[in-house]
Enzyme design. Structure first.
Site, PDB file in Angstrom:
ATOM      1  CG  HIS A 117      -1.923  -1.117   1.234  1.00 29.62           C
ATOM      2  ND1 HIS A 117      -2.687  -1.459   0.145  1.00 29.62           N
ATOM      3  CD2 HIS A 117      -2.238  -1.994   2.220  1.00 29.62           C
ATOM      4  CE1 HIS A 117      -3.454  -2.502   0.466  1.00 29.62           C
ATOM      5  NE2 HIS A 117      -3.187  -2.851   1.704  1.00 29.62           N
ATOM      6  CG  ASP A 158      -2.625  -8.666   1.176  1.00 30.60           C
ATOM      7  OD1 ASP A 158      -1.883  -8.873   2.148  1.00 30.60           O
ATOM      8  OD2 ASP A 158      -3.679  -7.997   1.246  1.00 30.60           O
ATOM      9  CG  HIS A 160      -6.509  -5.764   2.036  1.00 27.54           C
ATOM     10  ND1 HIS A 160      -5.852  -6.425   3.051  1.00 27.54           N
ATOM     11  CD2 HIS A 160      -7.790  -5.612   2.426  1.00 27.54           C
ATOM     12  CE1 HIS A 160      -6.706  -6.649   4.036  1.00 27.54           C
ATOM     13  NE2 HIS A 160      -7.889  -6.176   3.681  1.00 27.54           N
ATOM     14  CG  ASP A 235      -4.774 -10.682   3.697  1.00 28.08           C
ATOM     15  OD1 ASP A 235      -4.438 -11.359   2.708  1.00 28.08           O
ATOM     16  OD2 ASP A 235      -4.437  -9.487   3.844  1.00 28.08           O
TER      17      ASP A 235
END
Length: 308
Positions: A117, A158, A160, A235
């Site tokens: 991110h 991931d 996200h 995740d």
């Protein structure tokens, strides 16, 4: 198989903070117990010059000297501290070291990392510096001395989206960014990767693996990397607090096996990082990560047998 750790550099987080800092030490303990043949080394510290391959000098300086704004730190989700700076540099250095080791042995690991991110001039979502972006650029610089361009694929699984990685490489055809993530999950303003695969809430093993197969086929049609950096987020697990997908332990193992098999069939070195994992029971996140290491070790042995 070599793995690089930065877990001894612990962020001083307030009580009740939702980031599971203890999972790094737990993973190291589990590896020592179950995969003692994995050679674990302390991660080197990424320098300003290395970080500047993917980040602006202003961002590096602000993070390093603590002049970063409170708003920027809120976006990251950590309080500023010297320990945070050191850990962020070490986590980036671990992916750099893993890439170098992957060229030597086929597969290597960062026992943390996957800080996707972070963009060139800011962080976000528990990410300060973008380890995959820095490592990809540095490997290209090191291999460029031979007169040929190293093409790098970032396979980001991931849950996200890797928005920071996508933004850094937006106009760079030498790096292919593949992100397979929850459509309605963080970040809510997404960047355009070279290939984005958006998954609905509740996506389970079968649909996920089908989508992954199609994504790897698409990557194969469009790009021929000389290095893969794999973000093996834990995740997507069905009991992850922040994931919203429904992958089982077996499904996540099948995911990892498919990625490592894809790279093995093409003899592409791969460095992998742990990325996210937020199960209520931290031991379940660590179990997913240990499974990733088991699969990676199996394929690392194939590399060694082929070398003989």
């Amino acid at each position: 198989m070599r793995a690089f750790y930065s877990g001894q550099f612990v962020l001083p987080l307030p009580p009740g903070h939702r980031f599971p800092m203890s999972r790094y030490a737990l993973l190291r303990d589990r590896l020592e117990e179950h995969l003692p043949a994995v050679e674990m080394d302390q991660a080197p510290r990424a320098s300003d010059g290395e970080l500047a391959l993917a980040h602006t000098p202003q961002w590096i300086a602000a993070i390093s000297d603590g002049s970063v704004s409170p708003q920027a730190m809120r976006e990251i989700g950590f309080p500023w501290s010297e320990a945070m700076v050191e850990r962020s540099r070490r986590s980036t250095g671990a992916t750099i070291a893993a890439c170098r080791a992957a060229f030597a042995g086929g597969i290597a690991a960062n026992m943390a990392g996957g800080t996707h991110h972070a963009s060139a001039d800011k962080g976000g979502g528990f990410c300060v510096f973008n380890d995959a972006a820095v490592a990809a650029r540095l490997m290209q610089a090191e291999h460029g001395r031979s007169g040929r361009l190293l093409k790098v694929a970032v396979i980001d699984l991931d849950v996200h989206q890797g928005n920071g990685t996508a933004s850094i490489f937006r106009n760079d055809p030498s790096v292919f960014t593949l992100s397979m993530h929850g459509q309605k999950n963080f970040p809510f303003r997404k960047e355009a990767s070279d290939l984005d695969v958006e998954l609905p809430d509740g996506c389970g093993d079968a649909d996920y693996l089908t989508a992954l197969e199609h994504a790897l086929d698409e990557l194969d049609r469009r790009f021929s990397p000389g290095l893969v950096i794999y973000l093996a987020g834990a995740d997507p697990f069905e009991r992850d607090r922040l994931g919203r997908l429904k992958l089982s332990f077996d499904g996540l193992e099948a995911r990892d096996r498919r990625v490592f098999d894809w790279t093995w069939q093409r003899r592409i070195p791969v460095a992998f990082a742990m990325a996210g994992g937020y199960a209520s029971d931290i031991a379940e996140t660590v179990q997913v990560q240990l499974g990733t290491f088991r699969v990676a070790f199996d394929y690392w042995r194939r590399w060694q047998n082929a070398a003989r």
